[in-house]
Scaffold this motif. Structure first.
Motif, PDB file in Angstrom:
ATOM      1  N   ARG A  42       7.789  -1.387   0.899  1.00 29.53           N
ATOM      2  CA  ARG A  42       6.511  -1.286   1.602  1.00 29.53           C
ATOM      3  C   ARG A  42       5.366  -1.623   0.668  1.00 29.53           C
ATOM      4  O   ARG A  42       4.393  -2.278   1.067  1.00 29.53           O
ATOM      5  CB  ARG A  42       6.332   0.119   2.192  1.00 29.53           C
ATOM      6  CG  ARG A  42       7.118   0.351   3.467  1.00 29.53           C
ATOM      7  CD  ARG A  42       6.666   1.592   4.200  1.00 29.53           C
ATOM      8  NE  ARG A  42       7.020   2.806   3.515  1.00 29.53           N
ATOM      9  CZ  ARG A  42       8.212   3.412   3.621  1.00 29.53           C
ATOM     10  NH1 ARG A  42       9.155   2.898   4.396  1.00 29.53           N
ATOM     11  NH2 ARG A  42       8.459   4.531   2.963  1.00 29.53           N
ATOM     12  N   ARG A  43       5.471  -1.206  -0.582  1.00 28.76           N
ATOM     13  CA  ARG A  43       4.437  -1.534  -1.557  1.00 28.76           C
ATOM     14  C   ARG A  43       4.382  -3.035  -1.810  1.00 28.76           C
ATOM     15  O   ARG A  43       3.299  -3.601  -1.973  1.00 28.76           O
ATOM     16  CB  ARG A  43       4.699  -0.764  -2.845  1.00 28.76           C
ATOM     17  CG  ARG A  43       4.278   0.698  -2.756  1.00 28.76           C
ATOM     18  CD  ARG A  43       5.007   1.602  -3.704  1.00 28.76           C
ATOM     19  NE  ARG A  43       4.900   1.193  -5.089  1.00 28.76           N
ATOM     20  CZ  ARG A  43       5.514   1.821  -6.100  1.00 28.76           C
ATOM     21  NH1 ARG A  43       6.277   2.871  -5.837  1.00 28.76           N
ATOM     22  NH2 ARG A  43       5.374   1.410  -7.325  1.00 28.76           N
ATOM     23  N   VAL A  44       5.530  -3.680  -1.816  1.00 29.37           N
ATOM     24  CA  VAL A  44       5.546  -5.135  -1.977  1.00 29.37           C
ATOM     25  C   VAL A  44       4.801  -5.799  -0.823  1.00 29.37           C
ATOM     26  O   VAL A  44       3.952  -6.682  -1.026  1.00 29.37           O
ATOM     27  CB  VAL A  44       6.993  -5.662  -2.063  1.00 29.37           C
ATOM     28  CG1 VAL A  44       7.023  -7.192  -1.958  1.00 29.37           C
ATOM     29  CG2 VAL A  44       7.658  -5.220  -3.362  1.00 29.37           C
ATOM     30  N   LEU A  45       5.111  -5.403   0.408  1.00 34.03           N
ATOM     31  CA  LEU A  45       4.460  -6.006   1.570  1.00 34.03           C
ATOM     32  C   LEU A  45       2.958  -5.759   1.552  1.00 34.03           C
ATOM     33  O   LEU A  45       2.164  -6.673   1.827  1.00 34.03           O
ATOM     34  CB  LEU A  45       5.077  -5.458   2.860  1.00 34.03           C
ATOM     35  CG  LEU A  45       6.508  -5.903   3.168  1.00 34.03           C
ATOM     36  CD1 LEU A  45       7.033  -5.191   4.414  1.00 34.03           C
ATOM     37  CD2 LEU A  45       6.574  -7.414   3.368  1.00 34.03           C
ATOM     38  N   ILE A  46       2.562  -4.544   1.246  1.00 31.18           N
ATOM     39  CA  ILE A  46       1.135  -4.231   1.204  1.00 31.18           C
ATOM     40  C   ILE A  46       0.439  -5.047   0.124  1.00 31.18           C
ATOM     41  O   ILE A  46      -0.689  -5.528   0.305  1.00 31.18           O
ATOM     42  CB  ILE A  46       0.924  -2.721   0.999  1.00 31.18           C
ATOM     43  CG1 ILE A  46       1.385  -1.959   2.241  1.00 31.18           C
ATOM     44  CG2 ILE A  46      -0.540  -2.405   0.701  1.00 31.18           C
ATOM     45  CD1 ILE A  46       1.437  -0.452   2.067  1.00 31.18           C
ATOM     46  N   ASN A  47       1.120  -5.235  -1.014  1.00 27.92           N
ATOM     47  CA  ASN A  47       0.521  -6.009  -2.099  1.00 27.92           C
ATOM     48  C   ASN A  47       0.352  -7.484  -1.743  1.00 27.92           C
ATOM     49  O   ASN A  47      -0.491  -8.166  -2.327  1.00 27.92           O
ATOM     50  CB  ASN A  47       1.374  -5.883  -3.362  1.00 27.92           C
ATOM     51  CG  ASN A  47       1.183  -4.550  -4.066  1.00 27.92           C
ATOM     52  OD1 ASN A  47       0.387  -3.722  -3.640  1.00 27.92           O
ATOM     53  ND2 ASN A  47       1.919  -4.348  -5.139  1.00 27.92           N
ATOM     54  N   THR A  48       1.142  -8.005  -0.796  1.00 32.15           N
ATOM     55  CA  THR A  48       0.977  -9.414  -0.418  1.00 32.15           C
ATOM     56  C   THR A  48      -0.362  -9.666   0.270  1.00 32.15           C
ATOM     57  O   THR A  48      -0.908 -10.779   0.201  1.00 32.15           O
ATOM     58  CB  THR A  48       2.109  -9.891   0.506  1.00 32.15           C
ATOM     59  OG1 THR A  48       2.072  -9.154   1.745  1.00 32.15           O
ATOM     60  CG2 THR A  48       3.469  -9.741  -0.154  1.00 32.15           C
ATOM     61  N   ILE A  49      -0.896  -8.642   0.947  1.00 31.29           N
ATOM     62  CA  ILE A  49      -2.174  -8.815   1.645  1.00 31.29           C
ATOM     63  C   ILE A  49      -3.301  -8.030   0.986  1.00 31.29           C
ATOM     64  O   ILE A  49      -4.449  -8.121   1.424  1.00 31.29           O
ATOM     65  CB  ILE A  49      -2.063  -8.403   3.137  1.00 31.29           C
ATOM     66  CG1 ILE A  49      -1.623  -6.938   3.273  1.00 31.29           C
ATOM     67  CG2 ILE A  49      -1.114  -9.331   3.876  1.00 31.29           C
ATOM     68  CD1 ILE A  49      -1.646  -6.417   4.702  1.00 31.29           C
ATOM     69  N   GLY A  50      -2.984  -7.273  -0.067  1.00 34.19           N
ATOM     70  CA  GLY A  50      -3.991  -6.444  -0.724  1.00 34.19           C
ATOM     71  C   GLY A  50      -5.256  -7.181  -1.130  1.00 34.19           C
ATOM     72  O   GLY A  50      -6.363  -6.683  -0.913  1.00 34.19           O
ATOM     73  N   PRO A  51      -5.146  -8.397  -1.701  1.00 30.91           N
ATOM     74  CA  PRO A  51      -6.370  -9.075  -2.147  1.00 30.91           C
ATOM     75  C   PRO A  51      -7.151  -9.763  -1.032  1.00 30.91           C
ATOM     76  O   PRO A  51      -8.262 -10.234  -1.275  1.00 30.91           O
ATOM     77  CB  PRO A  51      -5.819 -10.141  -3.125  1.00 30.91           C
ATOM     78  CG  PRO A  51      -4.391  -9.805  -3.361  1.00 30.91           C
ATOM     79  CD  PRO A  51      -3.925  -9.081  -2.150  1.00 30.91           C
ATOM     80  N   VAL A  52      -6.579  -9.889   0.174  1.00 32.20           N
ATOM     81  CA  VAL A  52      -7.202 -10.763   1.172  1.00 32.20           C
ATOM     82  C   VAL A  52      -7.556 -10.082   2.492  1.00 32.20           C
ATOM     83  O   VAL A  52      -8.328 -10.651   3.275  1.00 32.20           O
ATOM     84  CB  VAL A  52      -6.280 -11.970   1.471  1.00 32.20           C
ATOM     85  CG1 VAL A  52      -6.076 -12.807   0.215  1.00 32.20           C
ATOM     86  CG2 VAL A  52      -4.936 -11.533   2.048  1.00 32.20           C
ATOM     87  N   TRP A  53      -7.022  -8.897   2.781  1.00 34.21           N
ATOM     88  CA  TRP A  53      -7.209  -8.332   4.120  1.00 34.21           C
ATOM     89  C   TRP A  53      -8.674  -8.095   4.442  1.00 34.21           C
ATOM     90  O   TRP A  53      -9.119  -8.337   5.569  1.00 34.21           O
ATOM     91  CB  TRP A  53      -6.422  -7.024   4.264  1.00 34.21           C
ATOM     92  CG  TRP A  53      -6.949  -5.903   3.428  1.00 34.21           C
ATOM     93  CD1 TRP A  53      -6.546  -5.549   2.170  1.00 34.21           C
ATOM     94  CD2 TRP A  53      -7.987  -4.987   3.777  1.00 34.21           C
ATOM     95  NE1 TRP A  53      -7.269  -4.478   1.707  1.00 34.21           N
ATOM     96  CE2 TRP A  53      -8.158  -4.112   2.676  1.00 34.21           C
ATOM     97  CE3 TRP A  53      -8.793  -4.812   4.895  1.00 34.21           C
ATOM     98  CZ2 TRP A  53      -9.106  -3.093   2.653  1.00 34.21           C
ATOM     99  CZ3 TRP A  53      -9.743  -3.796   4.887  1.00 34.21           C
ATOM    100  CH2 TRP A  53      -9.880  -2.945   3.783  1.00 34.21           C
ATOM    101  N   ASP A  54      -9.464  -7.636   3.449  1.00 34.25           N
ATOM    102  CA  ASP A  54     -10.864  -7.343   3.738  1.00 34.25           C
ATOM    103  C   ASP A  54     -11.670  -8.619   3.940  1.00 34.25           C
ATOM    104  O   ASP A  54     -12.574  -8.671   4.781  1.00 34.25           O
ATOM    105  CB  ASP A  54     -11.478  -6.469   2.637  1.00 34.25           C
ATOM    106  CG  ASP A  54     -11.199  -6.991   1.230  1.00 34.25           C
ATOM    107  OD1 ASP A  54     -10.437  -7.968   1.091  1.00 34.25           O
ATOM    108  OD2 ASP A  54     -11.747  -6.417   0.268  1.00 34.25           O
ATOM    109  N   GLY A  55     -11.339  -9.680   3.200  1.00 37.35           N
ATOM    110  CA  GLY A  55     -12.002 -10.956   3.411  1.00 37.35           C
ATOM    111  C   GLY A  55     -11.689 -11.539   4.776  1.00 37.35           C
ATOM    112  O   GLY A  55     -12.544 -12.186   5.398  1.00 37.35           O
ATOM    113  N   ASN A  56     -10.481 -11.302   5.271  1.00 38.92           N
ATOM    114  CA  ASN A  56     -10.119 -11.803   6.599  1.00 38.92           C
ATOM    115  C   ASN A  56     -10.992 -11.192   7.689  1.00 38.92           C
ATOM    116  O   ASN A  56     -11.275 -11.835   8.706  1.00 38.92           O
ATOM    117  CB  ASN A  56      -8.644 -11.497   6.890  1.00 38.92           C
ATOM    118  CG  ASN A  56      -7.700 -12.263   5.976  1.00 38.92           C
ATOM    119  OD1 ASN A  56      -8.091 -13.235   5.326  1.00 38.92           O
ATOM    120  ND2 ASN A  56      -6.461 -11.831   5.923  1.00 38.92           N
TER     121      ASN A  56
END
Length: 355
Positions: A42-56
């Motif tokens: 789950r941490r891996v999946l969350i880290n895939t979008i961690g840097p970009v979700w807020d910009g989206n």
């Protein structure tokens, strides 16, 4: 083409960009329960979008602001009539953002588990509710002569609307599975591919049924073309992910999202909210628009600001383009890998992304 037509197109583009980008991180949020087998994954999946979700989410704010300024009557009727569903979406987006930021702040298992559940539910509900909302916008709702919605909450939950919600939920989850396969390594990547194939086939059935229904109800000749592109791109994305071509599959799943949103907006135009009570009471690009002066100022501001936003977001995706896996998650990290930023965004340097 008049300025109000131009701004209808621009708002359609903004919603398309939002669903393209936020769609896959909604999907990844749903996959934290469907794909991940343990907290490390789950941490891996969350880290895939961690840097970009807020910009989206910038695209949502811009779409809402543009609607408010360019079509104030549309904005007023939409946000008053759809108050409860939109409030629920807003609440989910707030809780989801807090969950990304606070999940790793304490080491207790119960603390992290609760925030991870919040990420799942607050990704699933908006993915469903956006489909319900847009299905109602396109098909029409009870609007009276004063441009006010006079229906109730139950009226927004018809069979067409629920099918729209199921379609966007399936499409975003498929989009997220393809993105997860593109951004990870190891066993989770393999399982993301396999899940994406199954999700893609289910999504194809739902999308053809929903968009076909919409097209028969309100569509035109160009909508038939975008519907065909939607179906073709989706099936091609499934074939590409099955062959291990994650880069091509992601481009094609994104094309599916773009074509599907285009089909909806083509069916909507020249209305912005059709009335089911009387066609003459429908909100259109003409009677719901601001004045030419306002639209002219907005056009100049958009021309200046949009390239900067695109450059910033493009740079963010380039910086965080590498794949990650469970081997990049340290055992002693309370909620994310060493060097995690907000939301658990890993700064590790795994192998480069391949198409």
């Amino acid at each position: 083409m008049e300025l109000h037509d131009v701004w209808f197109v621009l708002i359609a583009v903004l919603w398309t960009g939002y669903f393209f980008l936020e769609g896959f991180d909604f999907g990844v949020g749903v996959l934290t329960r469907l794909l991940a087998r343990d907290r490390r994954e789950r941490r891996v999946l969350i880290n895939t979008i961690g840097p970009v979700w807020d910009g989206n989410e910038v695209w949502l704010l811009t779409a809402g602001g543009a609607t408010f300024a360019a079509f104030p009557d549309w904005y007023a009727t939409l946000f008053s009539g759809f108050y409860l569903p939109l409030l629920l979406i807003l609440g989910c987006l707030i809780v989801r953002g807090v969950a990304f930021e606070y999940r790793a702040k304490r080491p207790e298992e119960a603390w992290q588990t609760n925030w991870e559940r919040a990420i799942f539910w607050c990704s699933l509900l908006p993915a469903f509710l956006w489909g319900v909302a847009f299905a109602n916008i396109v098909r029409g709702v009870a609007i009276d002569a004063d441009k006010e919605y006079v229906g109730g909450l139950v009226d927004l939950l018809g069979s067409h609307a629920l099918l729209g919600g199921a379609t966007t939920l399936a499409l975003f989850t498929f989009h997220g599975a393809v993105f997860a396969a593109l951004k990870t390594v190891g066993d989770i990547r393999v399982r993301a591919r396999a899940l994406a194939v199954r999700l893609g086939l289910v999504t194809a059935v739902l999308a053809v049924a929903f968009l076909g229904w919409t097209q028969l109800d309100r569509g035109g000749p160009v909508g038939l073309l975008t519907l065909a592109v939607t179906a073709g791109a989706l099936l091609a994305a499934v074939r590409a992910i099955a062959a291990g071509r994650e880069g091509w599959s992601f481009a094609l799943s994104g094309t599916t999202v773009v074509a599907a949103v285009a089909t909806l907006f083509l069916a909507l135009y020249p209305n912005v909210m059709p009335s089911t009570l009387d066609p003459d009471w429908s909100l259109t690009v003409t009677n719901a628009a601001s004045g030419d002066y306002t639209l002219t100022i907005m056009t100049w501001l958009a021309a200046l600001a949009t390239p900067l936003v695109l450059l910033y977001q493009g740079w963010t995706y380039w910086v965080f383009r590498k794949r990650i896996g469970t081997q990049h998650i340290a055992d002693d990290a309370p909620g994310g890998a060493p060097g995690d930023g907000p939301g658990g965004a890993s700064h590790q340097e795994p192998e480069p992304t391949r198409s």
